[in-house]
Design an enzyme around this catalytic site. Sequence first.
Site, PDB file in Angstrom:
ATOM      1  N   LYS A  49       0.812  -1.220   0.000  1.00 46.06           N
ATOM      2  CA  LYS A  49       0.000   0.000   0.000  1.00 46.06           C
ATOM      3  C   LYS A  49       0.846   1.271   0.000  1.00 46.06           C
ATOM      4  O   LYS A  49       0.386   2.325  -0.407  1.00 46.06           O
ATOM      5  CB  LYS A  49      -0.950   0.012   1.198  1.00 46.06           C
ATOM      6  CG  LYS A  49      -2.003  -1.084   1.182  1.00 46.06           C
ATOM      7  CD  LYS A  49      -3.223  -0.622   0.467  1.00 46.06           C
ATOM      8  CE  LYS A  49      -4.444  -1.524   0.567  1.00 46.06           C
ATOM      9  NZ  LYS A  49      -4.326  -2.876   1.041  1.00 46.06           N
ATOM     10  N   SER A 299       1.477  -9.900  -0.203  1.00 47.01           N
ATOM     11  CA  SER A 299       1.108  -8.483  -0.177  1.00 47.01           C
ATOM     12  C   SER A 299       1.479  -7.734   1.099  1.00 47.01           C
ATOM     13  O   SER A 299       1.610  -6.508   1.068  1.00 47.01           O
ATOM     14  CB  SER A 299      -0.386  -8.346  -0.448  1.00 47.01           C
ATOM     15  OG  SER A 299      -1.119  -9.185   0.428  1.00 47.01           O
TER      16      SER A 299
HETATM   17  C1  LIG Z   1      -5.087  -3.963   0.888  1.00 48.27           C
HETATM   18  C2  LIG Z   1      -4.491  -5.295   0.963  1.00 48.27           C
HETATM   19  C3  LIG Z   1      -4.890  -6.331   0.109  1.00 48.27           C
HETATM   20  C4  LIG Z   1      -5.996  -6.162  -0.910  1.00 48.27           C
HETATM   21  O1  LIG Z   1      -5.680  -5.154  -1.864  1.00 48.27           O
HETATM   22  P1  LIG Z   1      -6.820  -4.479  -2.742  1.00 48.27           P
HETATM   23  O2  LIG Z   1      -6.102  -3.498  -3.597  1.00 48.27           O
HETATM   24  O3  LIG Z   1      -7.819  -3.857  -1.808  1.00 48.27           O
HETATM   25  O4  LIG Z   1      -7.462  -5.585  -3.512  1.00 48.27           O
HETATM   26  C5  LIG Z   1      -4.263  -7.555   0.211  1.00 48.27           C
HETATM   27  N1  LIG Z   1      -3.264  -7.763   1.109  1.00 48.27           N
HETATM   28  C6  LIG Z   1      -2.855  -6.796   1.948  1.00 48.27           C
HETATM   29  C7  LIG Z   1      -1.758  -7.101   2.901  1.00 48.27           C
HETATM   30  C8  LIG Z   1      -3.436  -5.529   1.905  1.00 48.27           C
HETATM   31  O5  LIG Z   1      -3.016  -4.572   2.731  1.00 48.27           O
END
Ligand SMILES: *Cc1c(COP(=O)(O)O)cnc(C)c1O
Length: 321
Positions: A49, A299
């Site tokens: 993010k 992520s």
């Molecule tokens: C926000 C987030 C997601 C999902 O991302 P989107 O862009 O909302 O689909 C997945 N994993 C983590 C760790 C996140 O912070």
Amino acid sequence: MFNKIKQAAQRLEGVAHRTPVFSSQSLNEKLSAQIYFKCENFQRVGAFKFRGAYNSISSLSDEQRRQGVLAYSSGNHAQAIACVGKLLGVDTTIVMPTDAPKIKLTATRHYGANVIEYDPQTQVREDVAAEYLKGRSLTLIPPFDHDDVIAGQGTVAYEFIKEVGDMDYLLAPCGGGGLLSGTAIASKNLIPDCKVYGIEPELADDATLSFKTGIIHSKPNPPTIADGTRTASLGNLTFPLIREYVDDMRTVSEEAIEEAVRFFFYRMKMVVEPSGALGLASLLSGRIKPRGKIGVIVSGGNIDGSGMSEILLKENFTDLD
Ligand SMILES: *Cc1c(COP(=O)(O)O)cnc(C)c1O
């Protein structure tokens, strides 16, 4: 949109970490495929993010920066906006649910953001944000449904493909779909034959339903441990992008997510939050049949000690066969 991803990659150069790509020999042997993990749990603020937040705030005019920024988020977007605000000297206000992981609430406050908490059982965050905006001229930066956010998130796959080259599959988790949209656009432009799959918890399968039916489905506040994907639905921008560029969607059980978190911890010595483990969960549970070269976007890694120990204590030693 692909040009915007390339521009975002330039903006992020020297600011965001170029996160490492790791693999596990024993996993490759177990699945008879080559799996590459792009480790955004090592990104600044512990999740991808940071990329979308930095790309968005650094694109604002001087006047907009002076007025400050408003965001709503269950956690990682909040931390990212707060961190980038501090970095660029922009005031930030963040609307967060009272049940967000403590680590995410604390980190957001720590960066100096003004945090407004709301009860997700009775209030809708967009309404809380709209109420706060009345009579103020802050710029709203939503967590996924925004061109600059999507372009920033797309730099994960852009870097990943530049490093690893051609792949047969690329897997990304899906909440509101900002990461998945950016991933699919980067992938279709750089390696058009690669299949891009979005992965969701079964308990939060709104995007899978939307993808299959062609109508946006909504699941408010789903009870999955993958808190980064609790977003109620895809957005007006991310839905058509996902329909156009993503090849398919898969869902995974809560047990499979926990097993993947344990695998990262014990086998790869990595702290990965449940949302970050969705791609590996889809492979370990056989929801995606492993074949060839597979890229998996990990992520984020923001999980409380209590959340992690709960998952580790449920240990099922068959995981480690
Ligand atoms: C926000 C987030 C997601 C999902 O991302 P989107 O862009 O909302 O689909 C997945 N994993 C983590 C760790 C996140 O912070």
